[in-house]
Design an enzyme around this catalytic site. Structure first.
Site, mmCIF file in Angstrom:
data_model
loop_
_atom_site.group_PDB
_atom_site.id
_atom_site.type_symbol
_atom_site.label_atom_id
_atom_site.label_comp_id
_atom_site.label_asym_id
_atom_site.label_seq_id
_atom_site.Cartn_x
_atom_site.Cartn_y
_atom_site.Cartn_z
ATOM 1 N N GLU A 100 20.637 83.520 49.515
ATOM 2 C CA GLU A 100 19.210 83.723 49.190
ATOM 3 C C GLU A 100 18.622 82.524 48.456
ATOM 4 O O GLU A 100 18.013 82.676 47.391
ATOM 5 C CB GLU A 100 19.036 85.006 48.358
ATOM 6 C CG GLU A 100 19.351 86.254 49.133
ATOM 7 C CD GLU A 100 18.992 87.558 48.406
ATOM 8 O OE1 GLU A 100 18.591 87.528 47.233
ATOM 9 O OE2 GLU A 100 19.117 88.620 49.054
ATOM 10 N N GLU A 146 23.525 91.213 54.211
ATOM 11 C CA GLU A 146 23.257 92.218 53.166
ATOM 12 C C GLU A 146 22.236 93.189 53.740
ATOM 13 O O GLU A 146 21.156 92.759 54.162
ATOM 14 C CB GLU A 146 22.690 91.591 51.887
ATOM 15 C CG GLU A 146 23.696 90.808 51.093
ATOM 16 C CD GLU A 146 23.140 90.310 49.757
ATOM 17 O OE1 GLU A 146 22.265 90.985 49.181
ATOM 18 O OE2 GLU A 146 23.570 89.233 49.330
HETATM 19 O O1 AHR Z 1 23.449 93.007 46.744
HETATM 20 C C1 AHR Z 1 22.778 92.835 45.546
HETATM 21 C C2 AHR Z 1 21.985 91.533 45.493
HETATM 22 O O2 AHR Z 1 20.914 91.611 46.386
HETATM 23 C C3 AHR Z 1 22.718 90.285 45.909
HETATM 24 O O3 AHR Z 1 23.445 89.721 44.883
HETATM 25 C C4 AHR Z 1 21.595 89.379 46.316
HETATM 26 O O4 AHR Z 1 21.978 88.467 47.308
HETATM 27 C C5 AHR Z 1 20.516 90.331 46.791
HETATM 28 O O5 AHR Z 1 19.286 90.023 46.256
#
Ligand code: AHR
Length: 514
Positions: A195, A315
């Protein structure tokens, strides 16, 4: 008084109020020759971050009677095995952007504790590269390491690949052997940061700066081991105030010759407590995948014959309760408890990945234990959250090839997503067995589904697995499993199979075709 959603039903039921409405009906058609693509098993991955109790107190609990001699929780290992997890992403997430891997190797007692700034704790470093890669190997999961392109440097990233993958003859290979691992692990999947578009990220950069920085890291990683598959950080912020399209375009412009995947993230939530809007989220997920696929295609349009670049949804999940504030930081951060509507939402997201099997080749539910996770532990044991069950059914059975599925069913109107079909469906086909995944979003009505196999016949008995319940807010807990998979069988012959899917349910039908 009818609400807008009931209006569709009312049109089909002129005597509503005087007579019972007849069952809603839907048609599904499949054809085993209408193939979208092989399903990459890596879409059934998960994610383990050094965050809250995901690793320490989840996967790993030294000194616990539930753990083995290396500190791995045996009950968690069993739950992960039963979930059929194919790939595990590690060590973050936001944590990765200030993780210096050399802190996590060598004798555990000599490793330095560090301030952990992403989630506001102290990182003991007792679980590091060896603990993660040995665990992945033992569990038969493909490891995926996300590197630190925040506060890390090119040298550090290059040396991590060398430490893991170089058989011998270098200082890094020697160090690995000294630390007890003779053979290289040969880690194939490496993330180029996490990210990096977000100002919340340690070492956040502009798209241009990230593109240039990640390109040099990628070159060194590939020169260290040409077999590595690199996942570049796409934009995580669709529809927010970050230029999602622009970020992805820039990243591809810099990295397209050095990357195999574009990483995207999605978290959905129901803060407004509007079930039908919440359940419509997969419409947007689908759109997002199509747009990203278009951006990738346009980046490659001027390079005929260029290798394909796929999407890694590394994610994804439901996440909104334990977000921000006290529940969003510290040792018990992100301990989201899931209910039935979350499980249905998860099933629609999995349908979307299967329906986009030609472009989505990696997906990692975030995360695996305790932290926005399907498995939840305390020091005495664990329970399986509602979202565990759809993920388990998909990962165990929805393999082989994804098929195009025709669906004709009633719809409702969403403020955000327009017309939303009550049924959300995907189909896979593997060696004579079709798997049809059906989410019935309707809150009150079961739907009678007629499934037609256009080029084959159903072979008698079929299996049905259903995740449903009376209360969309029902959660599981220690010693109380309100939501789980319930199985049954029925028979079908010829081209058609009929089954009634309950209101607010996810159903997986497993049928032989000949
Ligand atoms: O999964 C939780 C968080 O969400 C992770 O660390 C991040 O990449 C995202 O914003």
């Amino acid at each position: 008084m009818l609400n807008r959603r009931e209006f569709t039903l009312a049109l089909a039921t002129p005597l509503l109020g005087l007579a019972q409405p007849s069952a809603l009906k839907a048609r599904i058609k499949l054809d085993t020759e209408r193939i979208i693509s092989p399903i990459d098993p890596k879409i059934y991955g998960n994610f383990a971050e050094h965050l809250g109790r995901c690793i320490e107190g989840g996967i790993f609990e030294e000194g616990s009677p539930l753990s083995d001699s290396r500190g791995y929780r045996k009950d968690v290992m069993q739950a992960i095995k039963d979930l059929h997890v194919t790939q595990m992403r590690w060590p973050g997430g936001n944590f990765a952007s200030n993780y210096h891997w050399k802190d996590g190797i060598g004798p555990r007692d000599q490793r330095p504790p560090r301030l952990e700034m992403a989630w506001g704790t102290i990182e003991s470093n007792r679980f590091g590269t060896h603990e993660f890669l040995d665990y992945s190997e033992m569990m038969g999961m493909e490891p995926y390491i996300c590197t630190n392109l925040g506060t890390g440097d090119w040298n550090e990233v290059q040396q991590w690949v060398e430490y893991c993958n170089q058989p011998e003859g270098t200082a890094m290979a020697k160090l690995r052997k000294q630390n007890g691992r003779e053979k290289p692990w040969k880690v194939r999947y490496w993330g180029l940061g996490n990210e990096m578009d977000g100002p919340w990220q340690m070492g956040h950069r502009s798209a241009e700066d990230y593109g240039k920085f990640a390109l040099e890291a990628a070159k060194l990683m590939k020169w260290t081991d040409p077999d590595v598959q690199l996942i570049a950080a796409g934009s995580s912020n669709f529809g927010g105030n970050i230029d999602w399209v622009g970020w992805n375009r820039t990243v591809l412009a810099y990295l397209k010759d050095h990357m195999e995947y574009l990483s995207l993230h999605t978290y959905v939530g129901n803060s407004a407590n509007d079930y039908y809007e919440f359940l419509g989220n997969s419409i947007e997920l689908n759109a997002r995948i199509k747009i990203a696929a278009g951006i990738i295609e346009s980046a490659l349009a001027t390079s005929p014959g260029h290798k394909k670049i796929y999407i890694a949804f590394d994610e994804w999940n439901v996440w909104y309760r334990a977000r921000g504030g006290a529940k969003g930081r510290g040792r018990n951060a992100l301990e989201e408890r899931y209910n039935l509507e979350d499980a249905l939402s998860v099933a629609t997201m999995l349908n979307t990945f299967v329906n986009n099997a030609d472009t989505v080749k990696i997906a990692n539910m975030a995360q695996i234990v305790n932290v926005i996770a399907p498995i939840f532990t305390n020091q005495q044991g664990l329970f399986l959250q509602t979202i565990y069950y759809p993920l388990q059914l998909f990962a165990a059975n929805a393999r082989g090839t994804a098929l195009e599925t025709f669906v004709d069913c009633p719809t409702y109107t969403s403020k955000k997503f327009g017309k939303v079909p009550y049924l959300d469906v995907s189909t896979s086909y593997d060696q004579g067995t079709a798997i049809i995944n059906v989410v019935n979003r309707h809150l009150e009505q079961e739907i009678e589904v007629e499934i037609e196999a256009q080029d084959k016949s159903f072979g008698g008995k079929f299996e049905i697995a259903t995740v449903t319940g009376n209360d969309i807010k029902a959660e599981n807990d220690f010693g109380s499993t309100k939501i789980k998979t319930v199985t049954s069988t029925d028979t079908a012959s010829g081209h058609k199979l009929r089954h009634r899917v309950p209101a607010k349910s996810y159903t997986q039908i497993k049928a032989r075709l000949s």
